[in-house]
Scaffold this motif. Structure first.
Motif, PDB file in Angstrom:
ATOM      1  N   ALA B 162      80.476-123.768  41.679  1.00  0.00           N
ATOM      2  CA  ALA B 162      80.731-122.507  40.985  1.00  0.00           C
ATOM      3  C   ALA B 162      81.578-122.747  39.734  1.00  0.00           C
ATOM      4  O   ALA B 162      81.325-122.161  38.678  1.00  0.00           O
ATOM      5  CB  ALA B 162      81.419-121.516  41.925  1.00  0.00           C
ATOM      6  N   ALA B 166      80.483-122.007  35.913  1.00  0.00           N
ATOM      7  CA  ALA B 166      81.325-121.126  35.105  1.00  0.00           C
ATOM      8  C   ALA B 166      81.723-121.796  33.790  1.00  0.00           C
ATOM      9  O   ALA B 166      81.720-121.163  32.728  1.00  0.00           O
ATOM     10  CB  ALA B 166      82.573-120.720  35.896  1.00  0.00           C
ATOM     11  N   LEU B 213      74.377-120.839  46.736  1.00  0.00           N
ATOM     12  CA  LEU B 213      74.828-119.817  45.778  1.00  0.00           C
ATOM     13  C   LEU B 213      73.650-118.928  45.367  1.00  0.00           C
ATOM     14  O   LEU B 213      73.816-117.725  45.148  1.00  0.00           O
ATOM     15  CB  LEU B 213      75.445-120.474  44.541  1.00  0.00           C
ATOM     16  CG  LEU B 213      76.811-121.135  44.723  1.00  0.00           C
ATOM     17  CD1 LEU B 213      77.255-121.810  43.431  1.00  0.00           C
ATOM     18  CD2 LEU B 213      77.857-120.131  45.170  1.00  0.00           C
ATOM     19  N   VAL B 218      74.756-115.216  43.996  1.00  0.00           N
ATOM     20  CA  VAL B 218      75.767-115.473  42.964  1.00  0.00           C
ATOM     21  C   VAL B 218      75.098-115.910  41.668  1.00  0.00           C
ATOM     22  O   VAL B 218      75.550-115.575  40.577  1.00  0.00           O
ATOM     23  CB  VAL B 218      76.765-116.543  43.441  1.00  0.00           C
ATOM     24  CG1 VAL B 218      77.840-116.782  42.384  1.00  0.00           C
ATOM     25  CG2 VAL B 218      77.402-116.117  44.751  1.00  0.00           C
ATOM     26  N   ILE B 219      74.032-116.677  41.811  1.00  0.00           N
ATOM     27  CA  ILE B 219      73.250-117.075  40.641  1.00  0.00           C
ATOM     28  C   ILE B 219      71.773-116.831  40.930  1.00  0.00           C
ATOM     29  O   ILE B 219      71.367-116.727  42.085  1.00  0.00           O
ATOM     30  CB  ILE B 219      73.447-118.566  40.277  1.00  0.00           C
ATOM     31  CG1 ILE B 219      73.045-119.442  41.472  1.00  0.00           C
ATOM     32  CG2 ILE B 219      74.866-118.837  39.850  1.00  0.00           C
ATOM     33  CD1 ILE B 219      73.087-120.923  41.198  1.00  0.00           C
ATOM     34  N   VAL B 229      73.431-115.575  35.580  1.00  0.00           N
ATOM     35  CA  VAL B 229      74.616-115.167  36.343  1.00  0.00           C
ATOM     36  C   VAL B 229      74.737-113.656  36.240  1.00  0.00           C
ATOM     37  O   VAL B 229      75.167-113.135  35.213  1.00  0.00           O
ATOM     38  CB  VAL B 229      75.890-115.836  35.800  1.00  0.00           C
ATOM     39  CG1 VAL B 229      77.114-115.345  36.560  1.00  0.00           C
ATOM     40  CG2 VAL B 229      75.785-117.340  35.869  1.00  0.00           C
ATOM     41  N   ARG B 234      82.109-112.366  40.009  1.00  0.00           N
ATOM     42  CA  ARG B 234      81.748-112.902  41.318  1.00  0.00           C
ATOM     43  C   ARG B 234      81.737-114.426  41.276  1.00  0.00           C
ATOM     44  O   ARG B 234      82.266-115.086  42.188  1.00  0.00           O
ATOM     45  CB  ARG B 234      80.352-112.372  41.713  1.00  0.00           C
ATOM     46  CG  ARG B 234      79.772-112.966  42.984  1.00  0.00           C
ATOM     47  CD  ARG B 234      80.387-112.337  44.220  1.00  0.00           C
ATOM     48  NE  ARG B 234      80.128-113.129  45.417  1.00  0.00           N
ATOM     49  CZ  ARG B 234      78.952-113.201  46.039  1.00  0.00           C
ATOM     50  NH1 ARG B 234      77.922-112.502  45.591  1.00  0.00           N
ATOM     51  NH2 ARG B 234      78.793-113.940  47.126  1.00  0.00           N
ATOM     52  N   LEU B 235      81.174-114.956  40.224  1.00  0.00           N
ATOM     53  CA  LEU B 235      81.117-116.419  40.088  1.00  0.00           C
ATOM     54  C   LEU B 235      82.521-117.007  40.006  1.00  0.00           C
ATOM     55  O   LEU B 235      82.827-118.015  40.652  1.00  0.00           O
ATOM     56  CB  LEU B 235      80.311-116.801  38.844  1.00  0.00           C
ATOM     57  CG  LEU B 235      80.143-118.298  38.580  1.00  0.00           C
ATOM     58  CD1 LEU B 235      79.304-118.951  39.671  1.00  0.00           C
ATOM     59  CD2 LEU B 235      79.537-118.567  37.217  1.00  0.00           C
ATOM     60  N   GLU B 238      84.121-117.164  43.282  1.00  0.00           N
ATOM     61  CA  GLU B 238      83.604-118.285  44.068  1.00  0.00           C
ATOM     62  C   GLU B 238      84.213-119.608  43.608  1.00  0.00           C
ATOM     63  O   GLU B 238      84.334-120.548  44.388  1.00  0.00           O
ATOM     64  CB  GLU B 238      82.077-118.372  43.939  1.00  0.00           C
ATOM     65  CG  GLU B 238      81.321-117.223  44.566  1.00  0.00           C
ATOM     66  CD  GLU B 238      81.254-117.332  46.087  1.00  0.00           C
ATOM     67  OE1 GLU B 238      81.760-118.301  46.648  1.00  0.00           O
ATOM     68  OE2 GLU B 238      80.685-116.404  46.700  1.00  0.00           O
TER      69      GLU B 238
END
Lengths: 249, 249
Positions: B162, B166, B213, B218-219, B229, B234-235, B238
Motif C-alpha cells: 500500500a 501510495a 488489496l 482498495v485498488i 485508486v 483508504r489506501l 492501509e
DNA sequence: CGGCGCATTGATGACATTCAAAAACCGTGG
DNA sequence: CCACGGTTTTTGAATGTCATCAATGCGCCG
C-alpha cells in the motif's frame, strides 16, 4: 556519572575540541572557526532524555561532541524504527527546515555543540568550507542509510545482530586505533530494545540471537554489555556482508 | 545489443530541459548554465540495461532526464535490495568518489544528462548554487531513505505494498497536477520483482498482497500494471502511515 | 530484603518464504 | 488473425522464521 550539574558546559575552544577534525567544521580555516566559535553554545542531556520530538519546532542545528543519540520514527500503533545513530562528530538537524522530522533521543549522556539555525545558515552562505563538509557528511550518511536498508530488507535476524556488532566493533577499533588483530573488546552502547529498534526486530529476538552467537563462540559476553570478538573474520562471515566488509574507492 | 540508433542524443538546450527547475542545475543563473551546458552530454539506455555495476569505475555524474533507474545492492548469495529509485531530475553518482557503490539499472528507457566528474567537480567548486542544490537534494534523499527504512523494518507486507502504491500515486499526481480528488489512475513503472526488491519481499508475496488489496477494493487493476485508486485515504490508511501521509514544515 | 528495570528463555502461532505448477501476457512470425 | 515460446504473474501447499505472550532470572539501588 556525567552531567549532573552542567546543563550547559563552559565554553571550550574549538582548537581543543575532540571532534574538530571530523565534524561539520572540519575544513574551516581559523578565521571561519572564529565566526563559528562566536555563535556556538553547548547543551547536554542525560541518558534517556529526549532532545526533541518529531514535529516540534527546532531552532538549532548541532554536532554531537560526546555520547550517542538516536533518530527514530514511530507508527501510530507504536511500532518504532531507528533511522539514525548519531555518534560524536555527527551532525543533527537540517538547514532550511524548522521542525524536527524525527524523535531525537540521548541514549547515553550527551553533549552537543549547537548553533541557532538562522545564524548558522547565514554563516554557511558565506563559508563554502562548511557547506562542502556538510555535503560530504550527508552523502556519507546516505551511504550508511543504504547499507542499513540492505540489512533491514534482506538479512536474517542472526545476520542483523552480527552486522550490528561488527559495526560497533569497527567504530570502536577506529576510535581506539588498536593493534590490527587480536581479539576486539568493547561495550555495546545500546540496550536490547534499542538494538531491536535499529534492526527491525523484537527485543526477544535480539536476545535470542545474541545468545546463539555466544553459544556458537562467535562472541564472548561478560555481563550484558561487555563483548569480546575473538575472530573478526568469523563475525563478518556471520554478518553475510561482501567478503571484505568492504569500502568503496 | 543496446542503443540501436541513439546512444547519444542531440544536444538539447538547458532552457528547454524538462527537469531544468528541479535538477541539480535548478538554482543556476544563466551564466552558470552556460558553463554547465559546455560540459554536458546525453546518454540513453534501454529498459533493462545496466548503467554501471557496483565497484566499477564511474567517471561521470548525471541527472535523470526521462525514465526510471534503480540503485540496488546484492549479497553474495544473490539476495537483492533496492536502495534508490531514480526519477527524472534525480542525481546519479557522487562527487569525490571514483567507483560506483551500487548497481545502477535502467528499468525503463532512460535518458541521462551527464557530466564528466572532474570538470563537474571543478565547476562545483566555483559555483555555490550547484553545491547548494546538491546538498538540498541529498538531504531530501536522506529523508526518503529514512522513510524507506521504517517501511523495511516495521511494516507488514500489505502495508508495504500500500505504501509503495501510495508513493507512486503521489508522484504521478504531482506530475500530472490533477484535480484534487476523484480516483487516481496511473501505471506501475516497476515489475513485481522490482517491487519485491524495493520492499524487501519476495515477488510471490508482492503478487499475493496486490491481489488481496484488489479483492478488498482498495485498488482496481486493469491488466498487470494499470491501477486505479478509488479512495486515496483508504489506501493511506492501509499504508499505516501517520494520518496525513504527511510532510514536514 | 524487596522492588524495579533490563534481559533471558520457553511455548505457541502468524506471517512471509519456499518450492511448485498453472495462468496470463507479449512480441514474433506464420 | 492466430499459434507459439518465453517471460511475467498468479495461485497453491508446506515450511520456517520471527513475533507474541508469558514466566523467570539477574543486577542494582533504596
Amino acid at each position: 556519572m556525567a552531567l549532573k550539574d552542567a546543563p550547559v558546559l563552559s565554553h571550550v575552544s574549538c582548537g581543543d575540541c575532540p571532534i574538530r577534525h571530523r565534524a561539520v567544521c572540519a575544513r574551516c580555516e581559523s578565521d571561519e572557526l572564529v565566526a563559528l566559535e562566536r555563535i556556538k553554545y553547548y547543551r547536554s542531556y542525560e541518558a534517556g532524555q529526549t532532545v526533541v520530538w518529531s514535529g516540534d519546532r527546532m531552532d538549532f542545528v548541532a554536532s554531537v561532541v560526546t555520547g550517542i543519540a538516536t533518530l527514530t520514527q514511530t507508527l501510530e500503533d507504536g511500532r518504532r524504527q531507528m533511522v539514525g545513530l548519531l555518534l560524536p562528530s555527527d551532525f543533527v538537524g537540517r538547514p532550511g527546515r524548522s521542525n524536527a522530522a524525527y524523535d531525537i533521543t540521548a541514549t547515553t549522556d550527551l553533549v552537543m555543540c549547537c548553533f541557532r539555525k538562522k545564524p548558522f545558515e547565514d554563516l554557511m552562505a558565506h563559508t563554502p568550507h562548511i557547506a562542502q563538509r556538510l555535503l560530504e557528511m550527508t552523502l556519507d550518511e546516505l551511504d550508511a542509510a543504504r547499507e542499513w536498508m540492505l540489512l533491514l530488507g534482506r538479512k536474517t535476524a542472526r545476520e542483523k545482530i552480527a552486522s550490528l556488532i561488527a559495526i560497533i566493533a569497527r567504530r570502536d577499533a577506529s576510535l581506539k586505533a588498536e593493534g590490527r588483530d587480536g581479539p576486539l573488546v568493547f561495550d555495546l552502547p545500546l540496550t536490547r530494545e534499542a538494538m531491536a529498534d535499529y534492526l527491525g526486530l523484537t527485543l526477544e529476538t535480539v536476545s535470542r540471537q545474541i545468545s546463539a552467537l555466544r553459544k556458537d563462540g562467535v562472541i564472548v559476553l561478560d555481563g550484558k554489555r561487555h563483548v569480546t570478538v575473538p575472530d573478526i573474520d568469523r563475525l563478518l562471515l556471520e554478518a553475510g556482508d561482501d567478503s571484505d566488509g568492504g569500502f568503496i574507492g
